[in-house]
Write a protein that holds these residues in place. Sequence first.
Motif, mmCIF file in Angstrom:
data_model
loop_
_atom_site.group_PDB
_atom_site.id
_atom_site.type_symbol
_atom_site.label_atom_id
_atom_site.label_comp_id
_atom_site.label_asym_id
_atom_site.label_seq_id
_atom_site.Cartn_x
_atom_site.Cartn_y
_atom_site.Cartn_z
ATOM 1 N N ALA A 9 -2.869 13.541 3.668
ATOM 2 C CA ALA A 9 -2.418 12.537 4.650
ATOM 3 C C ALA A 9 -1.052 11.896 4.502
ATOM 4 O O ALA A 9 -0.354 11.409 5.240
ATOM 5 N N VAL A 10 -0.803 11.753 3.259
ATOM 6 C CA VAL A 10 0.768 11.304 2.700
ATOM 7 C C VAL A 10 1.706 12.157 3.167
ATOM 8 O O VAL A 10 2.829 11.956 3.666
ATOM 9 N N GLU A 18 -7.215 7.918 5.679
ATOM 10 C CA GLU A 18 -6.982 7.304 6.732
ATOM 11 C C GLU A 18 -5.902 5.973 6.307
ATOM 12 O O GLU A 18 -4.965 5.806 6.731
ATOM 13 N N TYR A 39 -2.687 7.399 4.833
ATOM 14 C CA TYR A 39 -1.798 7.693 6.027
ATOM 15 C C TYR A 39 -1.013 6.515 6.375
ATOM 16 O O TYR A 39 0.261 6.309 6.329
ATOM 17 N N ARG A 81 1.403 14.159 5.860
ATOM 18 C CA ARG A 81 1.757 13.998 7.166
ATOM 19 C C ARG A 81 2.412 12.831 7.552
ATOM 20 O O ARG A 81 3.180 12.700 8.642
ATOM 21 N N ALA A 82 2.178 11.796 7.034
ATOM 22 C CA ALA A 82 3.026 10.557 7.319
ATOM 23 C C ALA A 82 4.390 10.811 6.930
ATOM 24 O O ALA A 82 5.164 10.205 7.522
ATOM 25 N N GLN A 121 1.371 4.489 -1.237
ATOM 26 C CA GLN A 121 0.068 4.026 -0.754
ATOM 27 C C GLN A 121 -0.100 2.564 -1.225
ATOM 28 O O GLN A 121 -0.839 1.854 -0.923
#
Length: 439
Positions: free
Chosen positions: A131-132, A95, A98, A134-135, A65
């Motif tokens: 989100a992380v 958001e 990600y 998914r990234a 991040q």
Amino acid sequence: MHADLISDVTVYSNGSWLPHREVLIADGLITEIRPTAPAPSGATAVDGAGAYLIPGFVNTHTHLQQSLMRGIGEGQPLLSWLLTVGEESAVITPERAYLAAVAASLDALRSGTTALVEHMWPHPSPDVHDAVLRALEDTGVRALLGRGVADRADTTRKWGVDPRLLQPLPGVLEHTDQLVKQADGTRVTVGLAVPNPRSLTPEGMAAVRQFAGERDMTVSIHLLETPTDDVMCREHGGAGAVDYLDTNGFLWDRLLAVHCCELDAHGRAVLARRGVAVSYNPMSNMRLGSGVAPVPEMLEAGIAVGLGVDGAASNDTQDMLETLRMGAYVQRAHRKTADLFGFDAMMDLATNGANENVGFASRPNGVAVGGAADLTLIRFERDFGCLPVRDPGATLLTTGSRQIVDTVLVDGEVLIRDGHSTRVDEAGLIAELTATGAP
């Protein structure tokens, strides 16, 4: 694109450079290394002519991040820097998390990194962690995702963490199990990430230790980056940081201790006895003025040591080639000797040092049959500063830059080709990142 073979390449294997070899790949594994021969009919080949093949780097510590926090807190000592980073961490959105994780993962891949250990800060929003994940899945890098966990609140962050980042421990552990299910079948495994020995109560340590032990799960923890851990643990817990953790049963062979610049002989003996591994982060330690980790003494004590880049708020890139070089140079400067941490030794730290502790496959001999096809293809001619090549290992260590990373494979899938991502729209990513920094 999944490759079946890499043709006519010079391979780093078992401490030697083997020219004109062909590396065969099936089901994500290296099945054969043999002299170059005509490619089988219908095979998908990566042209390795004139190139050099090494195992992909394993970055044992990062904060993805922080790629949106680049340059933050420059010149501040660790505790005030942490407060500055904490302010941004508290308000991060899924958001932005990600976007940051995609950018950092791609930054890592483009420097030859094929696996990384992501140490997330605690955060009350499961969506940020999701989100992380998914990234990581979208970029294709192999990863251990450490879900942030803490249960002691302190606005000063001296004996606890920012209360805004906390959520009840049972909820954290329940969400961790959900992440494990979400990651099933991907290249991502899930662990836990503890900010430091000051962030968990004894009850919290017991709960995390039991949870991780029942699942054979890796836990990473910042430890003794500066003297603060020892000072605070002695003041509030009656013992130095290592003994404080040990007394509470929080040292075992799936614990990864990060930094350890202030790890003394007693601490090294305890960590070695408990099987704890260490992540060595030289660039971050220099940037923040934290000191130099006693890596030779750790290795001599029997501690497994891996190389780490750390987050972009303290490094400020995910460049493992730069970290490889500086990791050697700072040890030589500190001990005033040049015959320390040559290419072979640094490659072991950078590709295999802590693999067993964090759940990655062991790779003690460079590129080897049976190993994962997590590979980096190097072309020195992409950077004039690397030419001429007298010794490929010496060149990689002393002048290697991300420019020379041509192709990167994970599980045999080509994720970087000609220095660019095969999965990510780089132009779109650049536009998004540029917009986040606009006034």
